[in-house]
Design a protein around this motif. Sequence first.
Motif, PDB file in Angstrom:
ATOM      1  N   THR A   1      -1.563  -1.302  -4.254  1.00 52.18           N
ATOM      2  CA  THR A   1      -2.656  -0.388  -3.931  1.00 52.18           C
ATOM      3  C   THR A   1      -2.075   0.998  -3.687  1.00 52.18           C
TER       4      THR A   1
ATOM      5  N   THR B   1       2.621   2.756  -9.464  1.00 56.18           N
ATOM      6  CA  THR B   1       2.474   1.304  -9.615  1.00 56.18           C
ATOM      7  C   THR B   1       3.609   0.746 -10.463  1.00 56.18           C
TER       8      THR B   1
ATOM      9  N   LEU C   1       0.864  -1.177   0.000  1.00 56.84           N
ATOM     10  CA  LEU C   1       0.000   0.000   0.000  1.00 56.84           C
ATOM     11  C   LEU C   1       0.902   1.229   0.000  1.00 56.84           C
TER      12      LEU C   1
END
Length: 69
Positions: free
Chosen positions: A40, A25, A3
């Motif tokens: 995430t 990402t 995360l």
Amino acid sequence: MPLITVELFPGRTPDKKRELIQALTDTYVEVCGGKPQAVTILLKEVDPADWGVGGKTYADIIAESKAQA
């Protein structure tokens, strides 16, 4: 599942947010490996009046900067 949380001032367009999410990402996967679907990203918009540094809010710092310009 990693995360990544990014706290930033409001004002980015949805397209810029998508671009940032994709770039974060891609960078995570490139550096750490894994699948993009496992990464995430959480963008938290923080009002400049709620963010401080050096004993001042960023709202005040921005106002002072504009006054000096």
